[in-house]
Design a protein around this motif. Sequence first.
Motif, PDB file in Angstrom:
ATOM      1  N   VAL A 382      -3.031  -7.274   7.139  1.00  0.00           N
ATOM      2  CA  VAL A 382      -4.442  -6.963   7.251  1.00  0.00           C
ATOM      3  C   VAL A 382      -4.421  -6.870   8.785  1.00  0.00           C
ATOM      4  CG1 VAL A 382      -6.799  -8.079   7.272  1.00  0.00           C
ATOM      5  CG2 VAL A 382      -5.301  -8.108   5.221  1.00  0.00           C
ATOM      6  N   PHE A 383      -4.070  -7.672   9.451  1.00  0.00           N
ATOM      7  CA  PHE A 383      -4.084  -7.753  10.884  1.00  0.00           C
ATOM      8  C   PHE A 383      -3.635  -6.403  11.619  1.00  0.00           C
ATOM      9  CE2 PHE A 383      -5.217 -12.234  12.906  1.00  0.00           C
ATOM     10  CZ  PHE A 383      -6.007 -12.355  11.725  1.00  0.00           C
ATOM     11  N   ARG A 384      -2.585  -5.870  10.956  1.00  0.00           N
ATOM     12  CA  ARG A 384      -1.982  -4.378  11.522  1.00  0.00           C
ATOM     13  C   ARG A 384      -2.666  -3.479  10.836  1.00  0.00           C
ATOM     14  NH1 ARG A 384       4.388  -6.272  10.428  1.00  0.00           N
ATOM     15  NH2 ARG A 384       4.722  -7.705  12.149  1.00  0.00           N
ATOM     16  N   SER A 385      -3.537  -3.677   9.985  1.00  0.00           N
ATOM     17  CA  SER A 385      -4.351  -2.364   9.336  1.00  0.00           C
ATOM     18  C   SER A 385      -5.170  -1.945  10.386  1.00  0.00           C
ATOM     19  CB  SER A 385      -5.081  -2.880   8.145  1.00  0.00           C
ATOM     20  OG  SER A 385      -5.874  -1.647   7.612  1.00  0.00           O
ATOM     21  N   PRO A 386      -5.373  -0.573  10.428  1.00  0.00           N
ATOM     22  CA  PRO A 386      -6.359   0.018  11.780  1.00  0.00           C
ATOM     23  C   PRO A 386      -7.878  -0.385  11.144  1.00  0.00           C
ATOM     24  CG  PRO A 386      -5.342   1.562  10.073  1.00  0.00           C
ATOM     25  CD  PRO A 386      -4.632   0.371   9.810  1.00  0.00           C
ATOM     26  N   GLN A 387      -8.118  -0.165   9.881  1.00  0.00           N
ATOM     27  CA  GLN A 387      -9.484  -0.503   9.447  1.00  0.00           C
ATOM     28  C   GLN A 387      -9.589  -1.354   8.169  1.00  0.00           C
ATOM     29  OE1 GLN A 387     -11.408   3.358   8.932  1.00  0.00           O
ATOM     30  NE2 GLN A 387     -12.080   3.393  10.991  1.00  0.00           N
ATOM     31  N   PRO A 388      -9.421  -2.752   8.422  1.00  0.00           N
ATOM     32  CA  PRO A 388      -9.351  -3.552   7.409  1.00  0.00           C
ATOM     33  C   PRO A 388     -10.850  -3.821   7.021  1.00  0.00           C
ATOM     34  CG  PRO A 388      -9.249  -4.900   9.352  1.00  0.00           C
ATOM     35  CD  PRO A 388      -9.091  -3.458   9.882  1.00  0.00           C
ATOM     36  N   GLY A 389     -10.791  -3.892   5.600  1.00  0.00           N
ATOM     37  CA  GLY A 389     -12.212  -4.433   4.869  1.00  0.00           C
ATOM     38  C   GLY A 389     -12.798  -5.657   5.206  1.00  0.00           C
ATOM     39  N   PRO A 390     -13.992  -5.973   5.024  1.00  0.00           N
ATOM     40  CA  PRO A 390     -14.461  -7.681   5.275  1.00  0.00           C
ATOM     41  C   PRO A 390     -13.899  -8.170   4.366  1.00  0.00           C
ATOM     42  CG  PRO A 390     -16.458  -6.040   5.100  1.00  0.00           C
ATOM     43  CD  PRO A 390     -15.041  -5.207   5.131  1.00  0.00           C
ATOM     44  N   ASP A 391     -13.610  -7.980   3.036  1.00  0.00           N
ATOM     45  CA  ASP A 391     -12.789  -8.967   2.204  1.00  0.00           C
ATOM     46  C   ASP A 391     -11.454  -9.159   2.562  1.00  0.00           C
ATOM     47  OD1 ASP A 391     -13.549 -10.501  -0.434  1.00  0.00           O
ATOM     48  OD2 ASP A 391     -11.851  -9.280  -1.033  1.00  0.00           O
ATOM     49  N   ASP A 392     -10.828  -8.135   3.131  1.00  0.00           N
ATOM     50  CA  ASP A 392      -9.625  -8.217   3.570  1.00  0.00           C
ATOM     51  C   ASP A 392      -9.449  -9.221   4.943  1.00  0.00           C
ATOM     52  OD1 ASP A 392      -9.032  -6.320   1.982  1.00  0.00           O
ATOM     53  OD2 ASP A 392      -8.921  -4.722   3.215  1.00  0.00           O
ATOM     54  N   GLU A 393     -10.390  -9.309   5.422  1.00  0.00           N
ATOM     55  CA  GLU A 393     -10.663 -10.125   6.606  1.00  0.00           C
ATOM     56  C   GLU A 393     -10.631 -11.618   6.001  1.00  0.00           C
ATOM     57  OE1 GLU A 393     -10.491  -9.917  10.116  1.00  0.00           O
ATOM     58  OE2 GLU A 393     -10.047  -7.948   9.966  1.00  0.00           O
ATOM     59  N   VAL A 394     -11.691 -11.941   5.014  1.00  0.00           N
ATOM     60  CA  VAL A 394     -11.519 -13.032   4.414  1.00  0.00           C
ATOM     61  C   VAL A 394     -10.369 -13.556   3.802  1.00  0.00           C
ATOM     62  CG1 VAL A 394     -12.793 -14.580   2.540  1.00  0.00           C
ATOM     63  CG2 VAL A 394     -13.951 -12.850   3.972  1.00  0.00           C
ATOM     64  N   THR A 395      -9.495 -12.714   3.180  1.00  0.00           N
ATOM     65  CA  THR A 395      -8.336 -13.083   2.643  1.00  0.00           C
ATOM     66  C   THR A 395      -7.034 -13.604   3.622  1.00  0.00           C
ATOM     67  OG1 THR A 395      -8.622 -11.513   0.783  1.00  0.00           O
ATOM     68  CG2 THR A 395      -6.315 -12.208   1.149  1.00  0.00           C
ATOM     69  N   ALA A 396      -7.402 -12.693   4.842  1.00  0.00           N
ATOM     70  CA  ALA A 396      -6.307 -13.180   5.985  1.00  0.00           C
ATOM     71  C   ALA A 396      -6.478 -14.521   6.381  1.00  0.00           C
ATOM     72  CB  ALA A 396      -6.363 -12.194   6.875  1.00  0.00           C
ATOM     73  N   ARG A 397      -7.905 -14.908   6.672  1.00  0.00           N
ATOM     74  CA  ARG A 397      -8.267 -16.190   7.065  1.00  0.00           C
ATOM     75  C   ARG A 397      -7.783 -17.114   6.228  1.00  0.00           C
ATOM     76  NH1 ARG A 397     -12.745 -13.348   9.075  1.00  0.00           N
ATOM     77  NH2 ARG A 397     -13.935 -13.923   7.470  1.00  0.00           N
ATOM     78  N   LEU A 398      -8.215 -17.099   4.727  1.00  0.00           N
ATOM     79  CA  LEU A 398      -7.915 -17.937   3.717  1.00  0.00           C
ATOM     80  C   LEU A 398      -6.541 -18.282   3.507  1.00  0.00           C
ATOM     81  CD1 LEU A 398      -8.859 -19.646   1.333  1.00  0.00           C
ATOM     82  CD2 LEU A 398      -8.798 -17.531  -0.308  1.00  0.00           C
ATOM     83  N   VAL A 428      -4.757 -18.440  -4.093  1.00  0.00           N
ATOM     84  CA  VAL A 428      -4.533 -17.558  -2.656  1.00  0.00           C
ATOM     85  C   VAL A 428      -3.424 -16.625  -2.825  1.00  0.00           C
ATOM     86  CG1 VAL A 428      -3.612 -18.068  -0.307  1.00  0.00           C
ATOM     87  CG2 VAL A 428      -5.254 -19.685  -1.271  1.00  0.00           C
ATOM     88  N   ALA A 429      -2.346 -16.894  -3.648  1.00  0.00           N
ATOM     89  CA  ALA A 429      -1.321 -15.970  -3.857  1.00  0.00           C
ATOM     90  C   ALA A 429      -2.073 -14.763  -4.907  1.00  0.00           C
ATOM     91  CB  ALA A 429      -0.230 -16.679  -4.711  1.00  0.00           C
ATOM     92  N   GLY A 430      -2.840 -15.049  -5.563  1.00  0.00           N
ATOM     93  CA  GLY A 430      -3.300 -14.015  -6.148  1.00  0.00           C
ATOM     94  C   GLY A 430      -4.301 -13.177  -5.433  1.00  0.00           C
ATOM     95  N   VAL A 431      -5.134 -13.613  -4.736  1.00  0.00           N
ATOM     96  CA  VAL A 431      -5.995 -12.602  -3.796  1.00  0.00           C
ATOM     97  C   VAL A 431      -5.000 -11.886  -2.639  1.00  0.00           C
ATOM     98  CG1 VAL A 431      -8.111 -13.983  -4.397  1.00  0.00           C
ATOM     99  CG2 VAL A 431      -6.581 -14.764  -2.469  1.00  0.00           C
ATOM    100  N   ALA A 432      -3.990 -12.869  -2.141  1.00  0.00           N
ATOM    101  CA  ALA A 432      -3.142 -12.238  -1.286  1.00  0.00           C
ATOM    102  C   ALA A 432      -2.577 -11.095  -1.642  1.00  0.00           C
ATOM    103  CB  ALA A 432      -2.145 -13.163  -0.503  1.00  0.00           C
ATOM    104  N   ALA A 433      -1.844 -10.945  -2.925  1.00  0.00           N
ATOM    105  CA  ALA A 433      -1.194  -9.875  -3.512  1.00  0.00           C
ATOM    106  C   ALA A 433      -2.046  -8.797  -3.754  1.00  0.00           C
ATOM    107  CB  ALA A 433      -0.635 -10.611  -4.917  1.00  0.00           C
ATOM    108  N   ARG A 434      -3.192  -9.086  -4.180  1.00  0.00           N
ATOM    109  CA  ARG A 434      -4.179  -7.911  -4.446  1.00  0.00           C
ATOM    110  C   ARG A 434      -4.684  -7.208  -3.156  1.00  0.00           C
ATOM    111  NH1 ARG A 434      -9.370 -10.009  -6.669  1.00  0.00           N
ATOM    112  NH2 ARG A 434      -9.775 -10.443  -4.554  1.00  0.00           N
ATOM    113  N   THR A 435      -4.869  -7.844  -2.110  1.00  0.00           N
ATOM    114  CA  THR A 435      -5.300  -7.599  -0.869  1.00  0.00           C
ATOM    115  C   THR A 435      -3.913  -6.652  -0.178  1.00  0.00           C
ATOM    116  OG1 THR A 435      -6.879  -9.283  -0.160  1.00  0.00           O
ATOM    117  CG2 THR A 435      -5.769  -8.054   1.738  1.00  0.00           C
TER     118      THR A 435
END
Length: 451
Positions: A382-398, A428-435
């Motif tokens: 997510v942090f390396r993605s050029p345009q992460p989505g808002p939910d991607d940001e939440v997943t990264a923090r979580l 966390v593993a589930g949402v991380a895999a989806r993201t």
Amino acid sequence: MSEAGQRALARTGTARALHLLDRVHAWRARRSPAAVGTPQALAWMVAIATLFVLMSNPLVLLPNFFAALDRAIDVTWVICLVTLPWLRLPLVSIPVGLFMAFAGLTTLWSISEVETRGSTQMYVHIALIALLAAANTRTAVLCHGVTLGGVAVVVLSYWAQLTGRMPPTEDGFLAGIGTNRNILAYTLVLALCFALAAVPRSTWGRVLWGLSLATILLGIYLAGSGTATAAAPALILVALALRLSRRQIGSSTLPRLSRRGWTAVWSVLLLASATLSVRPDLLGRLLGRDSTTLSGRVPFWRATLEELDDRVLQGYGWGTVWPHPWQPAWPNNVFDRIYFNAGYQLTHGHNSLIDLAPQVGLIGILAYLTIMAGGLRATLLVFRSPQPGPDDEVTARLAVLAVLGLVLCGITEPLSTIPLGWFCLVMVAGVAARTAREVRAARREGELAST
């Protein structure tokens, strides 16, 4: 049947299986995870909050964890029926699957095959419930549900004290619905991780979030646990650093911490770590605890590791050593020797890795750490993605906050095997895999568009 006929039948069977798999993926793709503001999101939030309370093993409300797990399965069936038109089938996280596969494999050399099979079945049920919740909700909805569950734990704990069901401890701390203030503390630290990861955007949402956060922090304070008291401010500081470290997201711009600022942050963290490594008694003086032996845990850890002998790699079998309050193992010689060598008895390893060591050995520990690494890998994507989505940001923090919370609380409690710790980690593993899949797909689409 001739050899040619067998080959034709095999090809036909393979084609049918692949066609069925394609239909399942297409059926799943037509259904999106519940997003904030939708009716199904509200239903899932209530269900996740209820599941969080049940997974915390509320012995004040139910006689044992098996009864709590039965209620959790019932809640899962109900939410699946309520949201059936939008229901998504969960995809098993590979690291989670590998860990549970090895846990089940220990049946081959277990000192109690029956207990290993039963324990594996219990943790698979918890994992499936967690993966189902992760598959059907956006990460923000998942976080709000757990936050609501943390608030419910505080309210129910205070209610239990007022009604005399669970009086305060001898030193005046809030015991909680788990009948132990340390259980209450790590339960609320996990809820804090999810709360800090997702801040609502609406004004009223932020007001409710602020009240919920204050309630969780109040519960941590009333529990009086030294580990939780140290973990809570660390998690808050890391959450602030994560929010300040991101670049532009969509149409909004978040301030970015400068390189000098990051240098200062890491310098403080490294200095604090080095100081506590040399003088661990300083933390004990600050918190009023014995941090040299972590309230007497260190001798017990040493006795546990000495007992591994020739089982260092594979352990003695999943669920066969410790008399865990949520699933006590039968009396066994391994635990008896640990108790004898330590000179005193505890009901578990009081550390995530120490608790795993005699059960699944070094291989199981590495498999467990792989689950955490998978979450952090999604954060890097997510942090390396050029345009992460808002939910991607939440997943990264979580992912960062949850792993940190599990590690900090796992120093003195077996969060790796505690049902609530396992439940939160698998979510966390589930949402991380989806993201991770979504970020990679977006990257491929961008590369194709540019060519």
